[in-house]
Design a protein around this motif. Structure first.
Motif, PDB file in Angstrom:
ATOM      1  N   THR A  10       2.567   7.992   9.387  1.00 54.04           N
ATOM      2  CA  THR A  10       1.496   7.826   8.405  1.00 54.04           C
ATOM      3  C   THR A  10       1.557   8.871   7.287  1.00 54.04           C
ATOM      4  OG1 THR A  10       0.041   6.845  10.066  1.00 54.04           O
ATOM      5  CG2 THR A  10      -1.001   7.685   8.085  1.00 54.04           C
ATOM      6  N   SER A  11       1.841  10.124   7.639  1.00 56.60           N
ATOM      7  CA  SER A  11       1.919  11.165   6.601  1.00 56.60           C
ATOM      8  C   SER A  11       3.044  10.869   5.622  1.00 56.60           C
ATOM      9  CB  SER A  11       2.124  12.543   7.239  1.00 56.60           C
ATOM     10  OG  SER A  11       0.972  12.931   7.968  1.00 56.60           O
TER      11      SER A  11
ATOM     12  N   THR B  19      -2.197   4.672  -1.173  1.00 60.08           N
ATOM     13  CA  THR B  19      -3.431   4.597  -0.393  1.00 60.08           C
ATOM     14  C   THR B  19      -3.888   6.012  -0.037  1.00 60.08           C
ATOM     15  OG1 THR B  19      -4.469   3.589   1.559  1.00 60.08           O
ATOM     16  CG2 THR B  19      -2.239   4.428   1.834  1.00 60.08           C
ATOM     17  N   GLU B  20      -5.167   6.216   0.024  1.00 53.46           N
ATOM     18  CA  GLU B  20      -5.711   7.534   0.342  1.00 53.46           C
ATOM     19  C   GLU B  20      -5.658   7.798   1.835  1.00 53.46           C
ATOM     20  OE1 GLU B  20      -9.593   8.115  -1.213  1.00 53.46           O
ATOM     21  OE2 GLU B  20      -8.995   7.774  -3.299  1.00 53.46           O
ATOM     22  N   ARG B  21      -5.449   9.050   2.169  1.00 50.36           N
ATOM     23  CA  ARG B  21      -5.441   9.451   3.565  1.00 50.36           C
ATOM     24  C   ARG B  21      -6.753  10.127   3.924  1.00 50.36           C
ATOM     25  NH1 ARG B  21      -0.665  13.647   3.589  1.00 50.36           N
ATOM     26  NH2 ARG B  21      -0.090  12.484   1.720  1.00 50.36           N
ATOM     27  N   ARG B  22      -7.089  10.064   5.191  1.00 44.22           N
ATOM     28  CA  ARG B  22      -8.182  10.881   5.716  1.00 44.22           C
ATOM     29  C   ARG B  22      -7.730  11.447   7.045  1.00 44.22           C
ATOM     30  NH1 ARG B  22     -11.153   8.232   9.654  1.00 44.22           N
ATOM     31  NH2 ARG B  22     -10.954   5.958   9.737  1.00 44.22           N
TER      32      ARG B  22
ATOM     33  N   VAL C 268      -3.401  12.032  10.566  1.00 43.52           N
ATOM     34  CA  VAL C 268      -3.727  11.304   9.344  1.00 43.52           C
ATOM     35  C   VAL C 268      -3.892   9.816   9.639  1.00 43.52           C
ATOM     36  CG1 VAL C 268      -2.910  10.685   7.034  1.00 43.52           C
ATOM     37  CG2 VAL C 268      -2.490  12.984   7.938  1.00 43.52           C
TER      38      VAL C 268
ATOM     39  N   THR D  14      -4.795   5.997   7.364  1.00 44.31           N
ATOM     40  CA  THR D  14      -4.995   5.377   6.061  1.00 44.31           C
ATOM     41  C   THR D  14      -5.528   3.960   6.242  1.00 44.31           C
ATOM     42  OG1 THR D  14      -2.813   4.318   5.891  1.00 44.31           O
ATOM     43  CG2 THR D  14      -2.974   6.631   5.195  1.00 44.31           C
ATOM     44  N   GLU D  15      -5.874   3.362   5.132  1.00 47.18           N
ATOM     45  CA  GLU D  15      -6.307   1.961   5.142  1.00 47.18           C
ATOM     46  C   GLU D  15      -5.224   1.059   5.732  1.00 47.18           C
ATOM     47  OE1 GLU D  15      -7.420  -1.476   1.796  1.00 47.18           O
ATOM     48  OE2 GLU D  15      -6.604   0.462   1.209  1.00 47.18           O
TER      49      GLU D  15
ATOM     50  N   ARG E 203       0.811  -1.221   0.000  1.00 49.13           N
ATOM     51  CA  ARG E 203       0.000   0.000   0.000  1.00 49.13           C
ATOM     52  C   ARG E 203       0.844   1.270   0.000  1.00 49.13           C
ATOM     53  NH1 ARG E 203      -2.980  -3.542   3.608  1.00 49.13           N
ATOM     54  NH2 ARG E 203      -5.174  -3.710   2.990  1.00 49.13           N
TER      55      ARG E 203
ATOM     56  N   ALA F  94       1.825   7.932   3.335  1.00 47.81           N
ATOM     57  CA  ALA F  94       0.826   8.320   2.338  1.00 47.81           C
ATOM     58  C   ALA F  94       1.422   9.214   1.255  1.00 47.81           C
ATOM     59  CB  ALA F  94      -0.343   9.032   3.022  1.00 47.81           C
TER      60      ALA F  94
END
Length: 269
Positions: free
Chosen positions: A92-93, A27-30, A37, A39-40, A23, A96
């Motif tokens: 995570t940032s 993968t998209e972040r939210r 942040v 992600t999946e 990934r 992503a």
């Protein structure tokens, strides 16, 4: 009896390779309510490790970053006998965005103190481990903090400016060190300091899952750390902690002294 390190390392490596690497940068972040942040990949790693650790070590509960805060608090209060503390994707940032600085951080807390720590960087295939009072290792080779042989003004610092408030301005305008970096992965910052890849460290706010494994690894390597208020780093609570650290005892004292003077000067304004 504590889990066997080889089994634990194999599990963490397998999950990282199967859930994170496929990934990476795809993968998209939210954004969560606190602005951080997710992600999946974070969710997939936490789910898989939760299931597998429960199968292997049913006597221990698991506290993960991607978990409701109320449940996290309950686990900290109730789990004196043993509790896994997991950051499923530290950095995570970076992950992503395609920056290759991230990893899984896992610690085992017994009576609210870390006794085992594993931080795995799948990009470099570097696994940092520690056991309380037994030492720290990088891919099985003993980690020992060595004297830097440098004054603070010649040192390389890792500093996270974002969470330091007024102190950040003083550091930016009158840095006491030679050069500064920020990795964007707290767990790796602890481990890289333990490995001697930089000399002094400062961070304004870290959560329990950020530092539980890394702080143990640095300590067992012979490094030094405290909060900006001079308190021990580890505390079994969800409140974020600041970090002042160094691998070298002399640099640690010089770093603390400089920061203490800046804090007093800022307070007097």
């Amino acid at each position: 009896m504590l889990p066997h390190f080889d089994d634990l390392v194999t599990l963490v490596k397998t999950v990282a390779r199967e859930e994170l690497l496929p990934r990476f940068a795809g993968t998209e972040r939210r954004f969560k309510a606190d602005g951080s942040v997710v992600t999946e990949a974070d969710l997939a790693v936490q789910k898989r490790l939760t299931i597998r650790l429960r199968e292997l070590y049913p006597q221990f509960e698991l506290l993960g970053e991607e978990m409701d805060a109320e449940r996290q608090h309950e686990l900290l209060v109730q789990s004196n006998a043993g509790l896994w503390c997991l950051d499923p994707l530290d950095g995570t940032s970076n992950f992503a965005s395609g920056l290759p600085l991230f990893g899984i951080s896992l610690a085992l807390l017994i009576e609210h103190r870390p006794v085992l720590g594993v931080v795995y960087d799948p990009i470099r295939d570097e696994c940092f481990t520690a056991q309380r009072d037994r030492g720290a290792w990088l891919n099985g080779v003993r980690l020992r903090a060595r004297p830097a042989g440098l004054p603070l003004r010649r040192s390389l610092a890792v500093v996270d400016f974002k969470r330091l408030g007024p102190l950040a301005a003083n550091l930016a305008s009158r840095p006491p060190y030679s050069s500064q970096r920020n990795l964007g992965s707290v767990a790796l910052e602890w481990c890289w300091l333990a490995a001697g890849r930089f000399h002094v460290y400062l961070h304004g706010k870290q959560k329990l899952w950020d530092y539980a494994a890394g702080a143990l690894i640095l300590s067992e390597a012979g490094g030094h750390a405290q909060t900006l208020l001079g308190e021990p780093i580890f505390t079994p609570e969800l409140q974020a902690r600041s970090v002042v650290a160094a691998g070298d005892a002399g640099l640690f004292e010089e770093w603390k002294t400089w920061l203490g003077k800046q804090s007093r000067n800022t307070a007097s304004l």
